[in-house]
Design a protein around this motif. Structure first.
Motif: not given
Length: 452
Positions: A23-28, A46-47, A63-65, A78-82
């Motif tokens: 339902t949402g997206i977070a990077i932190d 590394d996240g 979202m992981v590699t 690649d997570t940034l590409d994703g």
């Protein structure tokens, strides 16, 4: 709450495997809430090290590699590409009218004016904070709700070649360049190179789009020619006689002002809830962009009466001092350039106060131009009653002040903060400004601590 992205949507957008409805997206991980997709970016840290924390806070997926325990994972190369691919998918499915904003200063202020004014007319999605870089733009696009009628995307840069891919990702119907100044000149070398980089936002314009450009800039003609060569309409804003969105007059006060403007020949009056002539010019850029998006200009203009400057960008904070009395803090601590410091000093000068105190930190990323640009601010800063300076570059400005204007200089904000706090008296107005790397927010925090 319905899914922002289903597992199938996530896989289709990113080419990944696995996933779950989110339902949402977070990077932190610290900002993760229940239902989010946590994107494990590789940055200073590394996240993937924070995936467990994100799941502990209720993330529905990560979202992981590589495989990670704790919950469902969307595995990508690649997570940034994703994240970028997810942003592109978010833009592709959006029906919103999109405006992208860049410029040497005032990007966030104009973005927030657009968010504020457009929200009075229809649902709006906009960048959070200053999410304007290689991860911030796709994150903003990926977070967009399907029902948004307008989307406001802020685009920034530090080096040459960064704006073009972000502009192409955002595909704006309207592109705004707030101004061309010396910010990042240390990386790009000249204002002409900065103009070229800012002008790359035009590369993302949709067919038949509109470029809103600073008519008072010496680079206006070249930017306008570039826009027209791409088939875009051009709206110039500013005080120049040929500007389509023109500032005819401005009457300022300590807390706001009234701007008389002409938009494509129609006269409008804008009452501003934030002070400074520069805010009137920012409002003009926002008004021109809103009109180009199809919003009602008169309603947009009326909405700016209750627009407040945001934290770090001119926010007014009343300080109730422990020993009695009050002081006023103007929080300009988020960033700085020569143009924005001069504008902030003008706002400080307009405040009714017993003493007007400027607290100035280094401007960053100016390269060999840094010492001269800082020293050149001394005459402007001397209009204040007292000046405090932070950092090795601002030492040059401080040295150019009359002796009676010099409060104190320190190499870092942690050292300067208690010195400034100890100097505050009843009736003072203080303005704190500097580049983000100067950490002038430390001074702001110390001053807030005076308030009872």
């Amino acid at each position: 709450m319905s899914a922002l992205w289903t597992a199938a949507d996530l896989c289709a957008a990113t080419g990944g495997t696995g996933g779950a409805d989110v339902t949402g997206i977070a990077i932190d991980s610290r900002a993760t809430v229940a239902g989010d997709l946590f994107v494990a970016l590789l940055a200073e840290r590394d996240g993937h090290d924070f995936v467990a924390d994100a799941f502990g806070r209720g993330a529905a997926c990560a979202m992981v590699t590589r495989d990670m325990p704790g919950g469902p994972c969307l595995r990508v190369a690649d997570t940034l590409d994703g994240l970028t691919a997810l942003g592109a998918a978010g833009r592709a499915r959006s029906r919103a009218r999109v405006v992208a904003v860049t410029g040497s200063v005032a990007k966030t202020t104009v973005k927030e004016m657009l968010r504020h004014g457009l929200s009075a007319q229809a649902p709006v999605h906009a960048s959070a904070a200053s999410h304007n870089n290689q991860w911030g733009v796709p994150l903003t696009l990926a977070r967009q709700q399907p029902g948004a009628a307008y989307a406001v995307i802020e685009i920034g840069m530090n080096n040459r070649g960064e704006i073009a891919p972000l502009a192409r990702l955002a595909q704006p119907h309207v592109a705004v360049i707030t101004n061309i100044g010396t910010a990042h000149i240390g990386h790009l070398g000249s204002e002409a190179a900065i103009a070229d980089e800012k002008g790359d936002i035009l590369l993302g314009l949709t067919q038949g789009g509109t470029a809103v450009l600073p008519a008072d800039s010496p680079f206006f003609a070249s930017l306008a020619a570039r826009a027209k060569s791409q088939g875009a309409a051009v709206v110039g804003f500013g005080e120049a006689p040929e500007a389509s969105a023109r500032l005819l007059g401005f009457t300022g006060s300590a807390e706001g002002g009234v701007a008389e403007v002409s938009l494509h020949g129609t006269h409008l009056t804008i009452a501003l809830g934030a002070p400074g002539r520069h805010m009137a010019v920012n409002a003009l850029a926002a008004l021109a962009a809103a009109a180009a998006l199809g919003a009602d200009p008169a309603r947009f203009a009326a909405s700016l009466a209750d627009f407040d400057a945001v934290a770090g960008r001119g926010q007014r904070i009343a300080l109730r001092l422990a020993g009695g009395g009050q002081a006023l803090l103007l929080d300009e601590s988020y960033n700085a350039s020569t143009a924005s410091i001069r504008a902030a000093l003008a706002v400080l000068a307009a405040q009714p106060a017993r003493r007007r105190i400027a607290v100035l930190g280094d401007m960053r990323e100016l390269g060999e131009h840094g010492p001269a640009l800082h020293a050149g601010l001394a005459a402007d800063a001397a209009a204040a009653d007292l000046v405090f300076a932070c950092g090795p570059l601002m030492a040059g400005m401080f040295a150019g002040l009359p002796a009676e204007k010099r409060g104190a200089h320190a190499d870092d904000s942690a050292t300067l903060a208690p010195i400034v706090a100890a100097a505050v008296r009843d009736g003072d107005a203080l303005m704190v400004k500097g580049s983000l790397g100067s950490r002038m927010a430390v001074v702001v925090t110390a001053l807030k601590g005076l308030s009872q």
